[in-house]
Enzyme design. Structure first.
Site, short mmCIF file in Angstrom:
data_model
loop_
_atom_site.label_atom_id
_atom_site.label_comp_id
_atom_site.label_asym_id
_atom_site.label_seq_id
_atom_site.Cartn_x
_atom_site.Cartn_y
_atom_site.Cartn_z
N HIS A 1 28.99 -8.41 -20.72
CA HIS A 1 30.03 -7.72 -19.94
C HIS A 1 29.40 -6.45 -19.36
O HIS A 1 28.47 -6.54 -18.57
CB HIS A 1 31.22 -7.47 -20.88
N HIS B 1 29.41 -15.42 -13.03
CA HIS B 1 30.66 -14.72 -13.31
C HIS B 1 31.72 -15.75 -13.64
O HIS B 1 31.72 -16.84 -13.06
CB HIS B 1 31.08 -13.89 -12.07
N ASP C 1 26.45 -6.24 -11.61
CA ASP C 1 25.45 -5.58 -12.45
C ASP C 1 24.02 -5.82 -12.00
O ASP C 1 23.10 -5.21 -12.53
CB ASP C 1 25.60 -6.06 -13.90
N1 CMC Z 1 21.71 -17.50 -16.19
C1 CMC Z 1 21.49 -18.81 -16.38
N2 CMC Z 1 22.45 -19.72 -16.55
C2 CMC Z 1 23.71 -19.29 -16.49
C3 CMC Z 1 24.03 -17.94 -16.28
C4 CMC Z 1 22.97 -17.04 -16.11
N3 CMC Z 1 23.20 -15.74 -15.90
N4 CMC Z 1 25.37 -17.79 -16.28
C5 CMC Z 1 25.88 -19.01 -16.49
N5 CMC Z 1 24.88 -19.91 -16.62
C6 CMC Z 1 25.01 -21.36 -16.79
C7 CMC Z 1 25.40 -21.71 -18.22
O1 CMC Z 1 24.27 -21.94 -19.02
C8 CMC Z 1 26.23 -22.93 -17.99
O2 CMC Z 1 25.35 -24.00 -17.75
P1 CMC Z 1 25.67 -25.48 -18.35
O3 CMC Z 1 26.94 -25.89 -17.65
O4 CMC Z 1 24.49 -26.30 -18.01
O5 CMC Z 1 25.88 -25.29 -19.83
C9 CMC Z 1 26.96 -22.67 -16.68
O6 CMC Z 1 26.10 -21.77 -15.96
C10 CMC Z 1 28.32 -22.04 -16.86
O7 CMC Z 1 28.17 -20.87 -17.66
P2 CMC Z 1 29.24 -20.34 -18.68
O8 CMC Z 1 28.54 -19.56 -19.73
O9 CMC Z 1 30.12 -21.46 -19.11
O10 CMC Z 1 30.08 -19.40 -17.74
P3 CMC Z 1 31.07 -18.29 -18.23
O11 CMC Z 1 32.12 -18.19 -17.19
O12 CMC Z 1 31.50 -18.52 -19.64
O13 CMC Z 1 30.15 -17.00 -18.26
C11 CMC Z 1 29.09 -14.97 -17.71
C12 CMC Z 1 30.21 -15.95 -17.35
C13 CMC Z 1 29.21 -13.74 -16.79
C14 CMC Z 1 29.29 -14.50 -19.15
C15 CMC Z 1 27.73 -15.67 -17.52
O14 CMC Z 1 27.56 -16.06 -16.18
C16 CMC Z 1 26.57 -14.78 -17.99
O15 CMC Z 1 26.24 -14.78 -19.17
N6 CMC Z 1 25.93 -14.03 -17.04
C17 CMC Z 1 24.88 -13.10 -17.42
C18 CMC Z 1 25.49 -11.83 -17.95
C19 CMC Z 1 26.08 -10.99 -16.86
O16 CMC Z 1 25.47 -10.77 -15.81
N7 CMC Z 1 27.29 -10.47 -17.10
C20 CMC Z 1 27.97 -9.57 -16.17
C21 CMC Z 1 29.22 -10.17 -15.63
S1 CMC Z 1 29.90 -9.26 -14.25
C22 CMC Z 1 30.39 -7.73 -14.85
C23 CMC Z 1 31.25 -7.77 -16.05
O17 CMC Z 1 32.08 -8.64 -16.24
O18 CMC Z 1 31.13 -6.85 -16.85
#
Ligand code: CMC
Length: 428
Positions: A267, A306, A362
């Site tokens: 986050h 996201h 970010d």
């Molecule tokens: N790098 C590589 N793969 C990713 C990433 C990433 N940053 N984000 C998602 N994926 C993949 C994930 O492995 C999954 O793949 P598969 O379907 O093959 O298992 C797919 O994309 C869907 O991901 P998810 O984890 O189910 O998506 P989510 O909606 O639960 O997660 C997130 C959202 C923001 C937590 C995630 O994209 C992430 O961890 N990003 C990196 C951390 C980040 O930049 N966070 C800041 C978010 S914006 C500001 C805020 O909210 O504070």
């Protein structure tokens, strides 16, 4: 014909009509679906709230597919270009842009509450020299509840307004104190002649000069970054604020919890994680190998992806443009080239394209913060300052919403059935 959803239960052959309102069915309407009358009834299973609206809100709107973000109906691009953070905070908190008089009163009220109680400063002095500023921020905001016990009067609009002013005014001071403590310098008192962002820069960076004059480009850049981070509807920290607030805890305790949720690397800690990731990659030549590792599931490309945006985060677009202005003043961040290369490769790569993973807010914010002279561990704190406006607005909306009660999800119990206690000597 009324908007309803017809559900047939194949176990009983019975049909149920469930009303649809605002494109949503009420989860409790499913409780009528049961085989026997003594059964609890049907629930929905939604870990991580992937498809559950937990509230009705009038504050922030996001269209994740189109990359649209509105605060109280106003597009983020217009606010970032034409407004200032205090005005946006007012808009988010009170629903409308302030008149000239309301803006003046609001800015004056906030300015008059920027000082911290000396005992609070002493409390902060007690942290170890290498304490993470976000840990200090969380603890100190929580401690505010002991300084302002009147904050428990959460159903008094006057009390809520006073705590709101105190919080908006004091979070920059707490953050600046945390920063000064971590670099072993004395705290700077607020300067009431300066703007919200300008005063924050003064509390952070003033040395021996009697009057600190913020660089106007950096002051404006920081103010815009604050606007971009002010609210983002029902994210992890905001949901935490609402959940804690739903037990009628005071706003300082609830906000400390929200800030703790923001601290995590998925986050608000993501901007810090982006910088650490860039340092770890080390050189532009290592970018393809790093992307390969991410695709193999060995870590994430921080600052990408996201839960809601499935296109370019509109805030990231604005930040990327602003980075150039900051780099013109402070010199280019050497990590920028690597970030641009990561983005270029990721946006062409099937893995990221098919999962709709784009840069989020970010990805570039940390590069700007670093160029402005902030150490990496201050980044989540810089997110928490403006988000305070959103947290309070969402907390107040929750308190005034007759649909809301104490937050209390259900569970699907998969553990043991009842069994007798086994004395220790007979356990295997
Ligand atoms: N790098 C590589 N793969 C990713 C990433 C990433 N940053 N984000 C998602 N994926 C993949 C994930 O492995 C999954 O793949 P598969 O379907 O093959 O298992 C797919 O994309 C869907 O991901 P998810 O984890 O189910 O998506 P989510 O909606 O639960 O997660 C997130 C959202 C923001 C937590 C995630 O994209 C992430 O961890 N990003 C990196 C951390 C980040 O930049 N966070 C800041 C978010 S914006 C500001 C805020 O909210 O504070």
């Amino acid at each position: 014909m009324a908007d309803t959803l017809t559900i047939t239960d194949n176990r009983t052959g019975k049909q149920y009509e469930v009303p649809i309102q605002d494109g949503t069915i009420k989860a409790t309407d499913l409780r009528q679906i049961k085989v026997t009358s003594d059964e609890f009834g049907m629930m929905t299973y939604d870990p991580a709230f992937m498809n559950t609206a937990a509230c009705k809100s009038r504050i922030t709107f996001i269209d994740g597919d189109k990359g649209v973000l509105l605060y109280r109906g106003y597009p983020i691009e217009q606010l970032a270009e034409k407004s200032d953070f205090l005005e946006v905070a007012y808009l988010i908190l009170f629903g409308e842009l302030p008149t000239t008089k309301a803006h003046e009163d609001w800015a004056r009220d906030v300015t008059l509450h920027t000082m911290l109680h000396t005992n609070l400063a002493k409390l902060m002095e007690g942290f170890r020299h290498d304490a993470h500023p976000m840990g200090m921020f969380i603890s100190t905001v929580g401690a505010l509840s002991t300084f302002y016990p009147d904050a428990k009067d959460i159903f008094s609009p006057e009390s809520r307004r006073l705590q709101t002013v105190r919080l908006i005014a004091k979070v920059p001071s707490i953050s600046a104190y945390a920063f000064r403590h971590s670099i072993g310098r004395p705290f700077n008192q607020p300067d009431n002649d300066l703007s919200y962002a300008g005063n924050f820069l003064s509390m952070l960076f003033r040395m021996t000069e009697l009057k600190y004059t913020p660089n106007p480009v950096l002051e404006r850049a920081l103010d815009v970054l604050f606007i971009l981070h002010a609210d983002h509807e029902q994210n992890c920290s905001t949901s935490t604020m609402r959940a804690i607030g739903s037990s009628h805890a005071d706003p300082y305790s609830a906000l400390a919890g929200a800030a703790a949720a923001l601290y995590g690397p998925l986050h608000g800690g993501a901007n810090e994680a982006v910088l650490r990731m860039l340092h770890e990659i080390g050189s532009i030549n290592n970018v393809p190998a790093f992307i390969k590792r991410v695709k193999a599931g060995e870590g994430r490309l921080m600052g990408f992806g996201h839960r809601v945006y499935k296109s370019y985060d509109p805030r990231a677009k604005i930040i990327k443009r602003m980075a150039d202005l900051v780099f013109d003043v402070m010199g280019k961040n050497p990590l920028l080239e690597m970030a641009l290369e990561l983005e270029r490769i990721a946006l062409e790569d099937e893995y990221f394209v098919s999962r709709k993973l784009y840069p989020n807010v970010d990805f570039y914010s940390g590069l700007i913060y670093q160029a402005m002279g902030f150490p990496v561990d201050m980044f989540p704190v810089l997110f928490a300052i403006p988000r305070t406006a959103g947290w309070i607005a969402q907390w107040e909306e929750m308190l005034n919403d007759p649909d809301q009660k104490i937050a209390r999800p259900r569970q699907i119990y998969l553990g043991h059935g009842p069994r007798d206690y086994v004395p220790r000597e007979r356990r295997k």
